[in-house]
Motif scaffolding. Structure first.
Motif, PDB file in Angstrom:
ATOM      1  N   PHE A 103       0.842  -1.192   0.000  1.00 28.87           N
ATOM      2  CA  PHE A 103       0.000   0.000   0.000  1.00 28.87           C
ATOM      3  C   PHE A 103       0.879   1.244   0.000  1.00 28.87           C
ATOM      4  CE2 PHE A 103       0.793  -1.317   4.343  1.00 28.87           C
ATOM      5  CZ  PHE A 103       1.065  -0.147   5.023  1.00 28.87           C
ATOM      6  N   ALA A 104       0.251   2.407  -0.113  1.00 28.44           N
ATOM      7  CA  ALA A 104       0.968   3.685  -0.083  1.00 28.44           C
ATOM      8  C   ALA A 104       0.703   4.380   1.245  1.00 28.44           C
ATOM      9  CB  ALA A 104       0.520   4.574  -1.241  1.00 28.44           C
ATOM     10  N   ASP A 105       1.747   5.030   1.766  1.00 29.44           N
ATOM     11  CA  ASP A 105       1.614   5.780   3.018  1.00 29.44           C
ATOM     12  C   ASP A 105       2.463   7.040   2.898  1.00 29.44           C
ATOM     13  OD1 ASP A 105       1.184   6.681   5.560  1.00 29.44           O
ATOM     14  OD2 ASP A 105       2.350   5.108   6.559  1.00 29.44           O
ATOM     15  N   GLY A 106       1.810   8.189   2.886  1.00 26.50           N
ATOM     16  CA  GLY A 106       2.534   9.443   2.778  1.00 26.50           C
ATOM     17  C   GLY A 106       3.321   9.582   1.485  1.00 26.50           C
ATOM     18  N   GLY A 107       2.805   8.993   0.411  1.00 26.37           N
ATOM     19  CA  GLY A 107       3.470   9.076  -0.878  1.00 26.37           C
ATOM     20  C   GLY A 107       4.583   8.066  -1.079  1.00 26.37           C
ATOM     21  N   LYS A 108       4.796   7.183  -0.093  1.00 21.28           N
ATOM     22  CA  LYS A 108       5.823   6.149  -0.206  1.00 21.28           C
ATOM     23  C   LYS A 108       5.178   4.769  -0.314  1.00 21.28           C
ATOM     24  CE  LYS A 108       9.310   8.744   2.388  1.00 21.28           C
ATOM     25  NZ  LYS A 108      10.216   8.751   3.558  1.00 21.28           N
ATOM     26  N   VAL A 109       5.866   3.884  -1.016  1.00 21.93           N
ATOM     27  CA  VAL A 109       5.388   2.513  -1.172  1.00 21.93           C
ATOM     28  C   VAL A 109       5.813   1.690   0.044  1.00 21.93           C
ATOM     29  CG1 VAL A 109       5.527   0.404  -2.555  1.00 21.93           C
ATOM     30  CG2 VAL A 109       5.452   2.648  -3.679  1.00 21.93           C
ATOM     31  N   VAL A 110       4.862   0.946   0.601  1.00 21.02           N
ATOM     32  CA  VAL A 110       5.111   0.176   1.818  1.00 21.02           C
ATOM     33  C   VAL A 110       4.702  -1.282   1.610  1.00 21.02           C
ATOM     34  CG1 VAL A 110       4.538  -0.083   4.278  1.00 21.02           C
ATOM     35  CG2 VAL A 110       4.738   2.205   3.275  1.00 21.02           C
ATOM     36  N   VAL A 111       5.521  -2.184   2.135  1.00 20.89           N
ATOM     37  CA  VAL A 111       5.170  -3.603   2.226  1.00 20.89           C
ATOM     38  C   VAL A 111       5.178  -3.978   3.699  1.00 20.89           C
ATOM     39  CG1 VAL A 111       5.828  -5.976   1.687  1.00 20.89           C
ATOM     40  CG2 VAL A 111       6.165  -4.184  -0.017  1.00 20.89           C
ATOM     41  N   GLU A 112       4.100  -4.589   4.160  1.00 18.63           N
ATOM     42  CA  GLU A 112       4.050  -5.084   5.534  1.00 18.63           C
ATOM     43  C   GLU A 112       3.865  -6.594   5.536  1.00 18.63           C
ATOM     44  OE1 GLU A 112       2.392  -1.411   8.295  1.00 18.63           O
ATOM     45  OE2 GLU A 112       1.009  -3.040   7.757  1.00 18.63           O
ATOM     46  N   VAL A 113       4.594  -7.256   6.427  1.00 21.95           N
ATOM     47  CA  VAL A 113       4.408  -8.686   6.693  1.00 21.95           C
ATOM     48  C   VAL A 113       3.854  -8.787   8.104  1.00 21.95           C
ATOM     49  CG1 VAL A 113       5.498 -10.948   6.895  1.00 21.95           C
ATOM     50  CG2 VAL A 113       6.326  -9.311   5.178  1.00 21.95           C
ATOM     51  N   VAL A 114       2.615  -9.245   8.218  1.00 29.78           N
ATOM     52  CA  VAL A 114       1.891  -9.245   9.490  1.00 29.78           C
ATOM     53  C   VAL A 114       1.575 -10.689   9.875  1.00 29.78           C
ATOM     54  CG1 VAL A 114      -0.097  -8.340  10.738  1.00 29.78           C
ATOM     55  CG2 VAL A 114       0.860  -7.044   8.819  1.00 29.78           C
ATOM     56  N   ASP A 115       1.956 -11.085  11.098  1.00 30.39           N
ATOM     57  CA  ASP A 115       1.722 -12.471  11.510  1.00 30.39           C
ATOM     58  C   ASP A 115       0.886 -12.545  12.774  1.00 30.39           C
ATOM     59  OD1 ASP A 115       3.402 -12.562  13.955  1.00 30.39           O
ATOM     60  OD2 ASP A 115       5.111 -12.423  12.594  1.00 30.39           O
ATOM     61  N   THR A 116       0.523 -13.754  13.150  1.00 31.00           N
ATOM     62  CA  THR A 116      -0.266 -13.990  14.369  1.00 31.00           C
ATOM     63  C   THR A 116       0.544 -14.811  15.363  1.00 31.00           C
ATOM     64  OG1 THR A 116      -1.312 -15.909  13.303  1.00 31.00           O
ATOM     65  CG2 THR A 116      -2.499 -13.821  13.205  1.00 31.00           C
ATOM     66  N   GLY A 117       1.839 -14.565  15.390  1.00 29.16           N
ATOM     67  CA  GLY A 117       2.713 -15.238  16.336  1.00 29.16           C
ATOM     68  C   GLY A 117       2.651 -14.612  17.711  1.00 29.16           C
ATOM     69  N   PRO A 118       3.606 -14.957  18.585  1.00 34.40           N
ATOM     70  CA  PRO A 118       3.575 -14.483  19.973  1.00 34.40           C
ATOM     71  C   PRO A 118       4.060 -13.053  20.158  1.00 34.40           C
ATOM     72  CG  PRO A 118       5.495 -15.863  19.632  1.00 34.40           C
ATOM     73  CD  PRO A 118       4.700 -15.928  18.356  1.00 34.40           C
ATOM     74  N   GLY A 119       4.684 -12.473  19.126  1.00 34.62           N
ATOM     75  CA  GLY A 119       5.253 -11.144  19.286  1.00 34.62           C
ATOM     76  C   GLY A 119       6.582 -11.204  20.023  1.00 34.62           C
ATOM     77  N   ILE A 120       7.122 -10.032  20.345  1.00 35.08           N
ATOM     78  CA  ILE A 120       8.412  -9.916  21.024  1.00 35.08           C
ATOM     79  C   ILE A 120       8.250  -9.008  22.233  1.00 35.08           C
ATOM     80  CG2 ILE A 120      10.788  -9.056  20.794  1.00 35.08           C
ATOM     81  CD1 ILE A 120      10.691  -9.788  17.861  1.00 35.08           C
ATOM     82  N   PRO A 121       8.787  -9.377  23.395  1.00 37.11           N
ATOM     83  CA  PRO A 121       8.712  -8.479  24.555  1.00 37.11           C
ATOM     84  C   PRO A 121       9.228  -7.091  24.188  1.00 37.11           C
ATOM     85  CG  PRO A 121       9.586 -10.619  25.223  1.00 37.11           C
ATOM     86  CD  PRO A 121       9.486 -10.643  23.718  1.00 37.11           C
ATOM     87  N   PRO A 122       8.499  -6.044  24.537  1.00 39.96           N
ATOM     88  CA  PRO A 122       8.872  -4.683  24.124  1.00 39.96           C
ATOM     89  C   PRO A 122      10.310  -4.302  24.447  1.00 39.96           C
ATOM     90  CG  PRO A 122       6.676  -4.677  25.068  1.00 39.96           C
ATOM     91  CD  PRO A 122       7.230  -6.055  25.292  1.00 39.96           C
ATOM     92  N   ASP A 123      10.836  -4.758  25.588  1.00 38.25           N
ATOM     93  CA  ASP A 123      12.194  -4.376  25.966  1.00 38.25           C
ATOM     94  C   ASP A 123      13.253  -5.048  25.091  1.00 38.25           C
ATOM     95  OD1 ASP A 123      11.257  -6.767  27.309  1.00 38.25           O
ATOM     96  OD2 ASP A 123      13.154  -6.784  28.401  1.00 38.25           O
ATOM     97  N   LEU A 124      12.853  -6.070  24.321  1.00 39.53           N
ATOM     98  CA  LEU A 124      13.801  -6.768  23.443  1.00 39.53           C
ATOM     99  C   LEU A 124      13.718  -6.295  21.994  1.00 39.53           C
ATOM    100  CD1 LEU A 124      13.539 -10.450  24.756  1.00 39.53           C
ATOM    101  CD2 LEU A 124      15.253  -8.720  25.321  1.00 39.53           C
ATOM    102  N   LEU A 125      12.717  -5.509  21.658  1.00 39.26           N
ATOM    103  CA  LEU A 125      12.557  -5.057  20.272  1.00 39.26           C
ATOM    104  C   LEU A 125      13.790  -4.330  19.720  1.00 39.26           C
ATOM    105  CD1 LEU A 125       8.833  -3.898  20.043  1.00 39.26           C
ATOM    106  CD2 LEU A 125       9.958  -5.628  18.617  1.00 39.26           C
ATOM    107  N   PRO A 126      14.483  -3.493  20.525  1.00 39.53           N
ATOM    108  CA  PRO A 126      15.665  -2.819  19.967  1.00 39.53           C
ATOM    109  C   PRO A 126      16.785  -3.776  19.554  1.00 39.53           C
ATOM    110  CG  PRO A 126      14.900  -1.687  21.949  1.00 39.53           C
ATOM    111  CD  PRO A 126      14.156  -2.986  21.877  1.00 39.53           C
ATOM    112  N   ARG A 127      16.712  -5.045  19.968  1.00 39.42           N
ATOM    113  CA  ARG A 127      17.793  -5.987  19.675  1.00 39.42           C
ATOM    114  C   ARG A 127      17.461  -6.961  18.547  1.00 39.42           C
ATOM    115  NH1 ARG A 127      19.352  -9.275  24.656  1.00 39.42           N
ATOM    116  NH2 ARG A 127      20.917  -9.966  23.144  1.00 39.42           N
TER     117      ARG A 127
END
Length: 226
Positions: free
Chosen positions: A126-150
């Motif tokens: 899709f387009a967002d703010g004039g830029k082309v975007v691809v998203e890969v969205v899953d239904t997994g467990p996610g990642i603890p927020p404090d570990l996202l930077p790593r």
């Protein structure tokens, strides 16, 4: 590695009892993991070696993604994961095709690995703010927020995870994105568990309205929209 592969083929050709068969299966799984790790290390080393960036070319994004997703459909089907593609715009982007494939393949592979059986992995264009975007969205467990930077660190794996992997796939994806001036982020979903990998093309992209009926499709069954 070749010698061990030959050993495995010779063993599989022999008549074996149940215990030996189980050991051979374990040996084969270990061999595959080692081979994958070596391939990823070599790919990362090639990406990081000082060299002139490979020439970019124009890529029709929807068709590129359909081909890539079709290659991964056997893995999704084996675990009854609904892997689909939703195209809101017809976009052409500029990137090195081999590195773009590596980037998107690693994101999809990561999503499939961590999504439980009977789950859903959606790829959206899709387009967002004039830029082309691809998203890969899953239904997994996610990642603890404090570990996202790593998550893009080499060999990073969540402690206690029983999902197989080397911890290199996302590092390879990030490096491929940087070489092609593509923005790559990974965040937890807000409405439920799962991850959203977002790929934003900063330049050289063109877009147009998607043709009628170009909504979400299962690439393995292109004639049937979900």
């Amino acid at each position: 590695m070749l010698f061990r592969s030959l050993q495995l083929e010779n063993l599989k050709a022999c008549s074996m009892d149940a215990e030996t068969t189980a050991q051979v299966v374990q040996f084969e799984a270990g061999l595959k993991r080692t081979k994958r790790l070596i391939e990823q290390l070599l790919r990362l080393a090639r990406q990081e070696a000082p060299q002139k960036a490979d020439a970019a070319s124009s890529i029709e994004l929807a068709e590129f993604l359909r081909d890539l997703i079709s290659d991964l459909m056997p893995c999704a089907d084996h675990r009854d994961i609904d892997l689909g593609l939703s195209v809101d715009i017809n976009a052409t982007v500029r990137a090195n095709p081999h590195e773009l494939r590596s980037l998107l393949h690693n994101l999809l592979d990561n999503a499939l690995r961590y999504t439980p059986d009977h789950g859903v992995v959606d790829v959206r264009v899709f387009a967002d703010g004039g830029k082309v975007v691809v998203e890969v969205v899953d239904t997994g467990p996610g990642i603890p927020p404090d570990l996202l930077p790593r998550v893009f660190d080499r060999f990073f794996r969540i402690e206690g995870s029983d999902t197989e992997g080397s911890g290199l796939g996302l590092a390879i994806a990030k490096h491929a994105a940087e070489r092609n001036r593509i923005d790559l982020t990974l965040d937890n979903r807000i409405e439920r568990s799962g991850l959203v990998a977002r790929v934003t093309f900063a330049e050289g992209a063109s877009e147009g309205a998607a043709s009628e009926g170009a909504g979400r499709k299962n690439p393995g069954k292109l004639s049937a929209a979900a």
